[in-house]
Design an enzyme around this catalytic site. Structure first.
Site, mmCIF file in Angstrom:
data_model
loop_
_atom_site.group_PDB
_atom_site.id
_atom_site.type_symbol
_atom_site.label_atom_id
_atom_site.label_comp_id
_atom_site.label_asym_id
_atom_site.label_seq_id
_atom_site.Cartn_x
_atom_site.Cartn_y
_atom_site.Cartn_z
ATOM 1 N N TRP A 116 -13.072 66.908 55.886
ATOM 2 C CA TRP A 116 -12.234 65.737 56.146
ATOM 3 C C TRP A 116 -10.754 66.083 56.066
ATOM 4 C CZ3 TRP A 116 -14.982 62.600 58.678
ATOM 5 C CH2 TRP A 116 -16.337 62.440 58.390
ATOM 6 N N ASP A 185 -6.288 60.774 50.895
ATOM 7 C CA ASP A 185 -7.554 60.240 51.397
ATOM 8 C C ASP A 185 -8.477 60.141 50.187
ATOM 9 O OD1 ASP A 185 -10.026 59.700 52.405
ATOM 10 O OD2 ASP A 185 -10.129 61.438 53.743
ATOM 11 N N LYS A 209 -18.118 53.914 50.561
ATOM 12 C CA LYS A 209 -18.700 54.732 49.491
ATOM 13 C C LYS A 209 -18.617 54.005 48.156
ATOM 14 C CE LYS A 209 -17.236 58.359 52.415
ATOM 15 N NZ LYS A 209 -18.498 58.689 53.045
HETATM 16 C C1 LIG Z 1 -13.305 61.953 52.218
HETATM 17 C C2 LIG Z 1 -13.600 61.303 53.534
HETATM 18 N N1 LIG Z 1 -12.596 61.043 54.367
HETATM 19 C C3 LIG Z 1 -12.803 60.467 55.568
HETATM 20 C C4 LIG Z 1 -14.065 60.137 55.993
HETATM 21 C C5 LIG Z 1 -14.250 59.498 57.345
HETATM 22 O O1 LIG Z 1 -14.381 58.141 57.164
HETATM 23 P P1 LIG Z 1 -14.693 57.148 58.354
HETATM 24 O O2 LIG Z 1 -16.075 57.448 58.809
HETATM 25 O O3 LIG Z 1 -14.541 55.809 57.714
HETATM 26 O O4 LIG Z 1 -13.689 57.391 59.433
HETATM 27 C C6 LIG Z 1 -15.157 60.372 55.149
HETATM 28 C C7 LIG Z 1 -16.514 59.986 55.566
HETATM 29 O O5 LIG Z 1 -17.507 60.362 54.995
HETATM 30 C C8 LIG Z 1 -14.910 60.977 53.900
HETATM 31 O O6 LIG Z 1 -15.920 61.249 53.058
#
Ligand SMILES: Cc1ncc(COP(=O)(O)O)c(C=O)c1O
Length: 371
Positions: A116, A185, A209
């Site tokens: 991510w 994030d 989550k």
């Molecule tokens: C740490 C992290 N950031 C970003 C995301 C992406 O999130 P989204 O699917 O809401 O765009 C995730 C998804 O699992 C994640 O675990």
């Protein structure tokens, strides 16, 4: 309500509900699900469900106001902080943060600790000089790089980091100690522990989550940081649009559920209480992993996540058998992400200690039989 309530299943929960270790969307508090079920056809006195009312009605406004107030209370957010409920997932934030805060001709630093974080850097790099200040990709993201090794730009507009790495099971155990504002994030550990708010300019988290269902992303942005954003920007992608007013139809139903999860957390005792529960759950599970050589944690010990616990068994065949037999025993969604393999147990806020105890008991029995 005390933390005991996290341990006691409400009677109305169907017996077919299993112990769910999904990495996301993750398990939700059962008390919240029951409340939502009861309110689904008719919300309060509005005569319809919450999904069928105007987002500008007093009833919906009260829900958003309640979610904001509870979030402020839980995190100790002053009025300097704006709270936004946006669409587009955390993935949109990868680009939107840089669009707003990476200045033309300037730089921003990124700590790349997983899939991510890598995506966040990629989306920022479309817009300007987003620098990889540190990375743990050399060892398949099994650790958080030592801050002493970071190649920081003192003039960076911000430092972006991913507080918890959902895929690889690593976590920053404290905020990066840098001179520039942090953008974080926090999708997979938001509200699992306290934050040192003074260090941040902006924090974002997909809800699915720790704080609700998929469909809404919580963005916290500090007023003085907001004022530094680039201008002009496309309307929907400018944070200022959303801090100024309710610009368009928000994800009403996910926000309604977020409000309920926040209230649940507050009644449980807030961040202090849940952080203690999370520490205990993680300590119990890692303790079991480390007790013998049969299970092997994939993350370096000092970088281990308290939210996503990743481990391997001696062979891939045994891992497949573990996942299958766990399911037969009512423990689901334990298969690790394909880039790590093995097992991943996601033990977010709403995962009750009894689920972790059930997993540990299963691990003991599985090892005894197969070890
Ligand atoms: C740490 C992290 N950031 C970003 C995301 C992406 O999130 P989204 O699917 O809401 O765009 C995730 C998804 O699992 C994640 O675990």
């Amino acid at each position: 309500m005390e933390t005991a309530e996290l341990k006691e299943r409400p009677e109305a929960v169907p017996q077919t509900r299993l112990h769910n270790f999904s990495a996301g969307p993750g398990t939700l508090p059962e008390a919240v699900l029951l409340e939502v079920r009861d309110e689904l056809p008719v919300y309060g006195s509005v005569g319809s469900s919450v999904m069928e009312i105007s987002h500008r009605s007093p009833d919906y406004s009260a829900i958003e106001a309640s979610a904001r107030a509870t979030l402020r209370k839980l995190l100790g957010l002053s009025e300097d902080w704006h709270i936004l409920f946006l669409g587009g997932g955390a993935s949109l934030q990868f680009h939107q943060t840089a669009l707003n805060f990476l200045p033309a001709g300037g730089t921003a630093d990124y700590i790349v600790t997983g899939t991510w974080a890598k995506k966040a850097l990629k989306e920022a790099a479309f817009l300007g000089n987003a620098r990889k200040a540190a990375s743990s990709e050399d060892e398949n993201f099994t650790y958080i790089p030592d801050p002493a090794t970071w190649d920081l730009d003192p003039n960076a507009a911000y430092l972006h980091f991913t507080s918890n790495n959902t895929v690889y099971g690593t976590q920053f155990h404290q905020e990066p100690d840098v001179a520039v504002p942090l953008i974080c994030d926090a999708s997979s550990d938001f509200l699992s522990r306290h934050l040192d708010l003074d260090r941040y300019g902006l924090i974002y988290a997909g809800a699915q989550k720790n704080i609700g269902p998929a469909g809404v992303t919580v963005v916290l942005v500090k007023e003085d940081f907001l004022q530094q954003r680039n201008q002009p920007l496309p309307t929907m992608l400018d944070y200022g649009t959303h801090t100024a007013k309710l610009f368009n139809t928000p994800p009403v139903f996910p926000i309604y559920m977020v409000d309920k999860v926040l209230t649940w957390l507050d009644r449980l005792g807030g961040i202090d209480a849940i952080a203690q529960v999370n520490d205990d759950k993680a300590a119990r599970l890692y303790g079991r992993i480390d007790r013998t050589d049969f299970y092997r944690g994939t993350a370096k010990v000092d970088s281990r996540s308290k939210m996503n616990v990743t481990f391997r068994l001696p062979t891939e065949a045994l891992e497949a058998q573990f996942v299958a037999e766990a399911k037969e025993n009512g423990l689901v969604a334990l298969k690790g992400h394909r880039s790590v393999g093995g097992i991943r147990a996601s033990i977010y806020n709403a995962c009750p200690p009894e689920a972790v105890e059930a997993l540990i008991a299963f691990m003991d029995a599985f090892e005894q039989k197969s070890g």
